[in-house]
Design a protein around this motif. Structure first.
Motif, short mmCIF file in Angstrom:
data_model
loop_
_atom_site.label_atom_id
_atom_site.label_comp_id
_atom_site.label_asym_id
_atom_site.label_seq_id
_atom_site.Cartn_x
_atom_site.Cartn_y
_atom_site.Cartn_z
N UNK A 1 -12.25 58.81 -16.90
CA UNK A 1 -13.51 58.69 -17.93
C UNK A 1 -13.57 57.07 -18.07
N UNK A 2 -12.38 56.74 -17.96
CA UNK A 2 -12.33 54.99 -18.39
C UNK A 2 -13.00 54.42 -16.90
N UNK A 3 -12.56 54.73 -15.77
CA UNK A 3 -12.81 54.22 -14.71
C UNK A 3 -14.48 54.32 -14.36
N UNK A 4 -14.98 55.40 -15.02
CA UNK A 4 -16.50 55.54 -14.61
C UNK A 4 -17.29 54.94 -15.76
N UNK A 5 -16.67 54.62 -16.99
CA UNK A 5 -17.37 53.88 -17.99
C UNK A 5 -18.14 52.83 -17.78
N UNK A 6 -19.29 52.58 -18.48
CA UNK A 6 -20.33 51.33 -18.16
C UNK A 6 -19.13 50.04 -18.46
N UNK A 7 -19.46 49.01 -17.60
CA UNK A 7 -18.71 47.94 -17.74
C UNK A 7 -17.40 48.02 -17.12
N UNK A 8 -16.83 49.31 -16.31
CA UNK A 8 -15.73 49.40 -15.88
C UNK A 8 -15.90 49.85 -14.29
N UNK A 9 -17.06 50.65 -14.19
CA UNK A 9 -17.29 51.07 -13.05
C UNK A 9 -17.17 50.29 -11.90
N UNK A 10 -17.67 48.92 -12.07
CA UNK A 10 -17.57 48.00 -10.66
C UNK A 10 -16.19 47.70 -10.40
N UNK A 11 -15.65 47.44 -11.38
CA UNK A 11 -13.94 47.07 -11.46
C UNK A 11 -13.02 48.13 -10.82
N UNK A 12 -13.39 49.40 -11.21
CA UNK A 12 -12.51 50.56 -10.64
C UNK A 12 -13.13 51.36 -9.76
N UNK A 13 -13.83 52.26 -10.12
CA UNK A 13 -14.60 53.17 -9.21
C UNK A 13 -15.14 52.67 -8.04
N UNK B 1 -3.66 48.18 4.98
CA UNK B 1 -4.31 48.72 3.88
C UNK B 1 -3.41 49.80 3.26
N UNK B 2 -2.30 50.18 3.94
CA UNK B 2 -1.58 51.34 3.32
C UNK B 2 -1.43 51.22 1.87
N UNK B 3 -0.79 50.20 1.62
CA UNK B 3 -0.44 50.31 0.13
C UNK B 3 -1.41 50.27 -1.17
N UNK B 4 -2.66 49.80 -0.34
CA UNK B 4 -3.92 49.94 -1.42
C UNK B 4 -4.37 51.15 -1.69
N UNK B 5 -3.95 52.27 -0.74
CA UNK B 5 -4.57 53.56 -1.07
C UNK B 5 -4.04 54.16 -2.11
N UNK B 6 -3.08 53.85 -2.52
CA UNK B 6 -2.33 54.94 -3.82
C UNK B 6 -3.24 54.58 -4.94
N UNK B 7 -3.18 53.09 -5.33
CA UNK B 7 -4.07 53.03 -6.60
C UNK B 7 -5.61 53.25 -6.27
N UNK B 8 -6.06 53.11 -5.41
CA UNK B 8 -7.35 53.50 -5.16
C UNK B 8 -7.72 55.21 -5.29
N UNK B 9 -6.59 55.85 -4.66
CA UNK B 9 -6.67 57.21 -4.85
C UNK B 9 -6.58 57.58 -6.22
N UNK B 10 -5.87 57.25 -6.94
CA UNK B 10 -5.59 57.76 -8.38
C UNK B 10 -6.94 57.51 -9.03
N UNK B 11 -7.65 56.04 -8.72
CA UNK B 11 -8.77 55.70 -9.53
C UNK B 11 -9.94 56.94 -8.94
N UNK B 12 -10.04 57.14 -7.82
CA UNK B 12 -11.21 58.07 -7.19
C UNK B 12 -10.91 59.64 -7.91
N UNK B 13 -9.55 59.82 -7.43
CA UNK B 13 -9.37 61.41 -7.84
C UNK B 13 -9.52 61.62 -9.46
#
Lengths: 565, 502
Positions: free
Chosen positions: A411-423, A350-362
């Motif tokens: 803001x994009x990642x938390x917006x309605x319609x994108x929340x599930x796909x990103x955050x 899972x190591x390489x998955x961490x980077x994109x997920x980190x940038x979405x969450x942070x």
């Protein structure tokens, strides 16, 4: 007991070291400041705890607190125009030192950090100094309160020497993202010190202070520690109160420690950690005595780490990682084996998955955390009759480009319609990362990786390539996602043209087991033999003054030259 | 202190069925802001007369033949905790602006929220009182929007996992509105921090519980009764505008029906409307707020709220008797619904009543005294039952003294007035004023003898056939006994004496 580290890179350094130390140092010193070229590292001794040295000296009245403080301040004055670690330097350092000397005269308790000059990253609130978080939006902002970590430092007798530079709100990996100025790497002034705690790492590296506080959201303590050749400790999430740390990403942020030895990083952590009623996420777990781990080298057994199971994360030594960095890590691994460790490779898919997920969450959390900077309470307000224009204008003018980029992403990642796909998806990745670390740490005592895929690079090199900069965080972000403690310590050098720059390796431990990391780290650095320890000191650095003596005539000459320069 | 807002007036049909003449349904969400403070006084507001109430109800009734109003209610309960929701700052209602603030409630950089555990306790109590299902694990979320009175740029609230869900509240409608029992669903109860009010940060960040009902109400009265019952459950002290709420909703029903009838239904939009007491109208306050994307996400600064079964059971066991249970208990005692509603629906009256009947067996008598003389006095003097000087102990003593014949009912009423005005004890007043009824026949006989002896002329007339004079003699004897002679004995002995052959 120990042979030398098997790393060819380090061996090379070993050969170079044969030149006379003082003389060599002397010559390169003035030159390097102008040319910003790196001289050869110079040997000193095995890293000792500066904190313990100071404490011993002032209590035995061998030296006064004021003398120590003056040494550091003089060095700070000399080096600061070149390194630019600080955004603010305290004017009360000597008064505070005198106060400690008076306490010693009166036989009063002075605290475990008495007389220790601590630099504090400028996103950590201090009541008597500005706290800008490196942002124009908080220019001239003075908080009415001390962060809990700062309050604890003061209670331990520490002297806050100043506030260090950082990427705005901690968002960056080079400290070029500061709204005020760029900090240079003390090893070579053309190079970045790393970030976001670049000022704190550079200040320790240049011996402008004894230790410093940084903050680590995705590697912001560890990567600059690696770039500047110092020790960086990222505690477990919740180990240190975040109260008073200007929030970037609340679920990842942690205040960390930087020092010139593992012992100092540990002593610093000891004084700032523990539960705090003002931070609901701070842990109530009991804190052990880290300093009890720091036994003298003379008492080590032949294989002091015998039986310690070390896992090398295989994904971190593959493609995209500088080969010289890999060699340095391999050298460190060999050294650990000599100390008795059982080293095996461990895969974290899972190591390489961490980077994109980190940038979405942070980014998501930062988009929320930074919404309080609306121009109503702090910073320069944009004048308008319309409320949204006041908000928009103030934020457009106040935030730098990297901060805006992350607010927009979040803001994009938390917006309605994108929340599930990103955050939401990123949170799921986070759970996977946590589980894979847990599994790996069930069968290993510590895990090892580089602190960064490369050594420091040149100022401006990645400034306009945010993705390249983000990619540099790959070694560290997973640890924040999992909330684990990690210790970075120097293990070698990497050559970049004529420049030679330090690199560190990262040891990751189980949650709340800083004790083990500190113990292993301490033994590691104590057994390196003096030849490698040179890397702890930037070549031109008058920091060596501390280790010898102000009275040393030769050093005084060096001093004079630097001054003249 | 009550602010009645209408939020989310929806124009789309909500329910699949319709009444005979209506094809559309309108959902009126009424948001109630209520404040509980210790310093509050009882409601002294006069309710509108029954005539206007009835007229209004009739007008709405007419509209409701063609339309079905569907009403849901959102209530914000401000807790009377002594500290704010997410910091340890003291909270005093009515204190100087910005005098109780700390880095946390100011939303300063670096400040973190810390949950006040009392808020959780209140939420659990309310959830249990409203028959809700409690979430043993709930969390906080951030609701994000920019507003000048929101220092952090977000409000801490609970979004997808509120602490309590799926409850209900039982209500008995007032008899003057036809009576009847209703059960209204509770969608959810959640905790949140009050968004700052204007720039007056001192009153912001106060802990709130938000209660959202199902859209189960159909008239202003039902809505007002729902709100009143909620008030009884949470003991909100100074919310006094239920009638305003009822009027506001009825106005809104009429307004929407009118617009619809005039083919202007597109003017019925989702908006916040404000009730203007002066003009007795609702007016637009805010529009389009339903379009906002609040970008909710879990609050990273606060850990999950974990409740243990043990903790919940402890609170369940400590819950006071709920109003619905109280009403059913009074009903089982044999009291009429009129009595039940009067006694049970004011928690202070109920407490007074329960304390009174603890010592006496005649429950109906106690109810009559409270609903009769005592209620009349309270109404005239505009006092609450806690403000009159009479204690339940004295009322039960008074009832006991009358039943045992120690004092007459007439004297009882006089004493009651004095007890309500000045206080004191029944026993003390009887002794002080020497009011004990004379039940000794010998003593009464002596007084009668004296009266007869003093009135030879009247005696002669009586014996001459003017028997109506018996009343005169009885009055004289009562006067002579200072009202204390037992009337039965008095008359019995008097007749004997008057008719005796001398």
């Amino acid at each position: 007991m120990l042979s030398s580290v098997q790393n060819p890179r380090v061996l090379l350094l070993h050969c170079r070291r044969s030149k006379p130390f003082h003389h060599h140092h002397h010559h390169h010193h003035s030159k390097s400041i102008h040319a910003a070229s790196l001289a050869h590292p110079i040997s000193a001794s095995i890293p000792t705890s500066q904190i313990q040295t100071i404490q011993k000296s002032i209590l035995s009245r061998e030296k006064t607190t004021r003398q120590f403080a003056e040494e550091f301040l003089n060095r700070l004055r000399l080096t600061e125009p070149h390194v630019k670690s600080f955004l603010h330097v305290s004017e009360t350092v000597l008064n505070e030192a005198d106060e400690i000397d008076r306490k010693i005269d009166r036989n009063e308790d002075i605290g475990p950090l008495a007389g220790v000059l601590v630099a504090v990253k400028d996103n950590i609130c201090t009541a008597d100094m500005p706290s800008t978080a490196g942002s124009k939006l908080l220019e001239n902002y003075r908080p009415p309160y001390d962060a809990t970590a700062v309050k604890k430092l003061k209670e331990s007798g520490a002297i806050i020497v100043g506030k260090t530079n950082l990427d705005e709100f901690g968002m960056g990996s080079t400290t070029e993202g500061s709204a005020y100025h760029v900090t240079a790497n003390p090893w070579n002034l053309e190079y970045v010190p790393g970030g976001s705690s670049g000022g704190s790492a550079a200040a320790v590296s240049a011996r402008q202070c004894v230790v410093s506080l940084g903050s680590d959201t995705g590697g912001s303590v560890r990567q600059p520690a690696s770039f500047c050749g110092v020790v960086g400790l990222k505690p477990t999430y919740g180990r240190v109160s975040r109260y008073g740390l200007v929030a970037y990403a609340s679920s990842l942020d942690v205040i960390g420690c930087i020092g010139t030895s593992v012992a100092d990083a540990g002593i610093l952590l000891q004084s700032i950690c523990g539960h705090d009623n003002l931070d609901a996420t701070s842990s109530k777990r009991e804190v052990s005595d880290f300093t009890s781990q720091f036994i003298s080298k003379d008492y080590f057994e032949s294989q002091p780490l015998k039986g310690l199971r070390v896992g090398v994360i295989s994904e971190t030594l593959g493609d995209g990682v500088d080969q010289e960095v890999v060699s340095s890590i391999r050298g460190a691994i060999s050294h650990l084996e000599e100390l008795g460790c059982t080293v095996t490779e461990v895969s974290l898919p899972s190591f390489s998955l961490g980077l994109p997920a980190y940038f979405v969450l942070a980014s998501s959390e930062s988009s929320s955390n930074l919404s309080r900077y609306d121009g109503i309470r702090y910073g320069n307000q944009t004048v308008s009759d319309e409320l949204s224009a006041v908000y928009g204008g103030s934020r457009a003018n106040g935030f730098g480009p990297e901060v805006k980029r992350r607010i927009l992403m979040g803001t994009y990642a938390l917006s309605a319609g994108y929340y599930d796909a990103y955050y939401k998806r990123a949170q799921q990745v986070r759970t996977v990362v946590q589980k894979s670390f847990k599994a790996a740490l069930d069968v290993h005592d510590i895990l090892i990786s580089p602190a960064a895929p490369s050594a420091a690079y040149k100022i401006g090199e990645k400034k306009n390539d945010p993705l390249a900069m983000y990619a540099g965080d790959i070694m560290t972000v997973n640890v924040n996602m999992a909330g684990l403690p990690a210790l970075v310590l120097p293990c070698g050098f990497v050559k970049d043209g004529s420049a030679s720059l330090p690199v560190g390796f990262q040891m990751i431990g189980s949650a709340f087991d800083e004790e083990k990391l500190l113990k292993v780290g301490h033994i590691f650095e104590q057994t390196l033999q003096d030849m490698v320890v040179a890397m702890y000191h930037p070549p031109w650095n008058p920091g060596l003054l501390f280790l010898t003596s102000m009275a040393d005539p030769l050093v005084t000459v060096v001093f004079a030259i630097v001054k003249a320069a | 202190m009550a602010l009645t807002l209408f939020r989310g007036i929806q124009t789309r049909p909500l329910l699949p069925y319709s009444t005979a003449f209506s094809a559309r349904k309108h959902v009126i969400f009424c948001s109630m802001q209520s404040t509980q403070t210790e310093a509050s006084t009882r409601s002294k507001q006069q309710a509108p007369s029954n005539f206007t109430e009835t007229a209004r109800a009739k007008a709405v009734e007419k509209v409701l033949k063609d339309f079905e109003a569907i009403i849901g209610i959102e209530t914000h309960v401000q807790l009377s905790t002594t500290t704010k929701a997410f910091c340890s700052c003291a909270y005093n209602y009515g204190s100087q602006p910005n005098s109780c603030v700390c880095p946390v409630c100011m939303g300063l950089p670096g400040a973190l929220p810390v949950l006040n555990s009392k808020v959780i306790k209140c939420a659990v109590m309310l959830g249990l009182a409203l028959n809700c299902k409690l979430s043993l694990s709930s969390k906080f979320d951030r609701k994000q929007y920019f507003y000048p009175d929101l220092p952090k740029g977000y409000q801490i609230s609970q979004f997808d996992i509120p602490i309590a869900t799926n409850g209900f509240i039982d209500v008995d409608l007032p008899l003057e509105f036809g009576g009847g029992h209703r059960r209204f669903g509770i969608t959810r109860v959640h905790m949140e921090e009050d968004a700052g009010k204007l720039l007056h940060t001192g009153s912001g960040r106060v802990p709130l519980l938000e209660i959202v009902s199902e859209p189960d109400m159909r008239t202003g009265i039902e809505a007002a009764e729902y709100a009143a019952e909620l008030q009884r459950v949470v003991e909100i002290k100074n919310l006094n505008s239920f009638s305003a709420m009822s009027r506001a909703i009825d106005f809104e029903i009429a307004r929407q029906a009118e617009l619809y009838n005039q083919a202007q239904a597109d003017e019925i939009v989702q908006e916040t409307r404000l009730w203007e007491e002066g003009s007795q109208k609702t007016v637009t306050m805010r529009k389009k707020e339903g379009l906002a994307d609040y970008r909710y996400f879990p609050e990273p600064d606060l850990p999950e709220v974990i409740l243990t079964e043990e903790y919940v059971n402890g609170i369940r066991d400590s819950l006071p008797e709920l109003p619905e249970m109280k009403r059913r208990r009074y009903e089982q005692m044999g009291l009429t619904m009129q009595d039940v509603l009067f006694l049970a629906n004011d928690v202070n009256v109920a407490e007074f009543f329960d304390a009174t009947i603890a010592n006496i067996s005649d429950i109906k008598l106690a109810a009559n005294w409270i609903m009769g003389d005592i209620a009349a006095y309270m109404k005239n003097e505009k006092l609450s039952i806690n403000e009159i000087k009479l204690s339940p102990q004295e009322l039960s003593d008074l009832i006991g003294s009358i039943k045992s014949g120690t004092i007459s009912g007439k004297i009882g009423k006089e004493i009651l007035l004095e007890l309500m005005e000045k206080g004191g004890t029944v026993k003390g007043l009887i002794e002080e004023k020497d009011l004990v009824q004379i039940v000794d026949p010998d003593e009464i006989e002596k007084i009668i003898d004296k009266v007869i002896a003093n009135n030879p002329k009247q005696l002669e007339q009586y014996r001459g056939g003017k028997t109506k004079l018996q009343g005169f003699f009885a009055g004289q004897v009562m006067k002579e006994s200072k009202g204390k002679a037992n009337p039965g004995l008095l008359n019995k002995i008097l007749v004997e004496k008057l008719n005796a052959k001398s």
